[in-house]
Design a protein around this motif. Structure first.
Motif, PDB file in Angstrom:
ATOM      1  N   ARG A  18      -1.579   2.426   3.621  1.00 31.35           N
ATOM      2  CA  ARG A  18      -2.236   1.208   4.114  1.00 31.35           C
ATOM      3  C   ARG A  18      -3.368   1.674   5.018  1.00 31.35           C
ATOM      4  NH1 ARG A  18       3.393  -1.834   4.923  1.00 31.35           N
ATOM      5  NH2 ARG A  18       3.900   0.227   5.656  1.00 31.35           N
ATOM      6  N   TRP A  19      -4.564   1.248   4.703  1.00 29.69           N
ATOM      7  CA  TRP A  19      -5.757   1.698   5.423  1.00 29.69           C
ATOM      8  C   TRP A  19      -6.504   0.482   5.938  1.00 29.69           C
ATOM      9  CZ3 TRP A  19     -10.991   0.949   3.917  1.00 29.69           C
ATOM     10  CH2 TRP A  19     -11.919   1.677   4.676  1.00 29.69           C
TER      11      TRP A  19
ATOM     12  N   TYR B 185     -14.449  -2.346   3.350  1.00 35.00           N
ATOM     13  CA  TYR B 185     -14.772  -1.972   1.977  1.00 35.00           C
ATOM     14  C   TYR B 185     -15.519  -3.129   1.346  1.00 35.00           C
ATOM     15  CZ  TYR B 185     -14.259  -0.633  -2.909  1.00 35.00           C
ATOM     16  OH  TYR B 185     -14.511  -0.311  -4.222  1.00 35.00           O
TER      17      TYR B 185
ATOM     18  N   TRP C 209      -6.275  -2.339   3.434  1.00 40.75           N
ATOM     19  CA  TRP C 209      -6.373  -2.009   2.010  1.00 40.75           C
ATOM     20  C   TRP C 209      -5.282  -1.027   1.628  1.00 40.75           C
ATOM     21  CZ3 TRP C 209     -10.019  -4.606  -0.717  1.00 40.75           C
ATOM     22  CH2 TRP C 209     -11.073  -5.174  -0.007  1.00 40.75           C
TER      23      TRP C 209
ATOM     24  N   ARG D  97      -4.673   2.370  -0.405  1.00 40.45           N
ATOM     25  CA  ARG D  97      -5.481   3.475  -0.924  1.00 40.45           C
ATOM     26  C   ARG D  97      -4.597   4.651  -1.288  1.00 40.45           C
ATOM     27  NH1 ARG D  97     -10.855   4.441   2.534  1.00 40.45           N
ATOM     28  NH2 ARG D  97     -11.050   6.047   0.939  1.00 40.45           N
ATOM     29  N   TRP D  98      -5.108   5.459  -2.197  1.00 40.30           N
ATOM     30  CA  TRP D  98      -4.446   6.698  -2.567  1.00 40.30           C
ATOM     31  C   TRP D  98      -4.865   7.802  -1.611  1.00 40.30           C
ATOM     32  CZ3 TRP D  98      -0.463   6.604  -5.564  1.00 40.30           C
ATOM     33  CH2 TRP D  98      -0.384   5.717  -6.630  1.00 40.30           C
TER      34      TRP D  98
ATOM     35  N   LEU E 210      -7.324  10.708   2.499  1.00 38.89           N
ATOM     36  CA  LEU E 210      -7.699   9.626   1.583  1.00 38.89           C
ATOM     37  C   LEU E 210      -8.652  10.114   0.509  1.00 38.89           C
ATOM     38  CD1 LEU E 210      -8.393   6.775   4.140  1.00 38.89           C
ATOM     39  CD2 LEU E 210      -6.381   7.022   2.681  1.00 38.89           C
TER      40      LEU E 210
ATOM     41  N   THR F  97     -13.749   6.302  -1.592  1.00 42.00           N
ATOM     42  CA  THR F  97     -14.223   5.232  -2.464  1.00 42.00           C
ATOM     43  C   THR F  97     -15.584   5.637  -3.021  1.00 42.00           C
ATOM     44  OG1 THR F  97     -15.407   4.094  -0.692  1.00 42.00           O
ATOM     45  CG2 THR F  97     -13.074   3.493  -1.021  1.00 42.00           C
TER      46      THR F  97
END
Length: 160
Positions: A83-84, A88, A95, A97-98, A105, A108
């Protein structure tokens, strides 16, 4: 499944108020019993605390525990879901994110573009400095231009 010949390795369900109950029950059972997807995650972007993951064990989904960094680890992908909180595309929120297993991270597209721009600006600055140094140390403008691929008029502008 019909195109790939196998089920997906991982499914991430983005929940909404209207689909949440179905996603957590009926769809979860479809992924478990019919498709046999090895890992199933859900995330509610409007309620970021509602994040869960499951992996198949003996044909039944078992919860994936959060690690010490409050991340869910996908053993299938060898990645973590994080969870970030950030901005974005102009939207400031939490968000999903992987990240790699160290928690770094994956950038993007926007972050990649910004990093590339910074690298290009740094490389250009270094090239300018090299050109000026060569010129100041006795190389002709034409030689510096030929060596660096820069225009003579451009190099002249940087002379201190």
């Amino acid at each position: 499944m019909w195109e790939e010949g196998k089920p997906p390795d991982v499914v991430i369900e983005l929940l909404s108020e209207s689909t949440s109950k179905n996603d957590k029950t009926e769809k979860k059972l479809i992924y478990q019993n019919q498709m046999r997807v090895p890992e199933y995650f859900w995330f509610d972007p409007f309620n970021p605390e509602d994040l869960a993951g499951f992996h198949i064990n003996s044909g039944v989904y078992e919860p994936i525990a959060f690690n010490s960094k409050n991340q869910l680890v996908s053993t299938v992908l060898n990645l973590t879901l994080v969870r970030w909180e950030g901005n974005y595309r102009g939207i400031n929120t939490t968000w999903l994110r992987w990240a790699n297993l160290d928690g770094e991270l994956f950038p993007t597209a926007q972050e990649n573009a910004e990093q590339e721009k910074e690298r290009a600006e740094k490389a250009e600055s270094q090239l300018r400095q090299i050109a000026v140094n060569l010129w100041q140390n006795g190389m002709s403008l034409e030689q510096v231009a030929q060596l660096t691929g820069l225009e003579v008029t451009e190099i002249e502008k940087w002379q201190v």
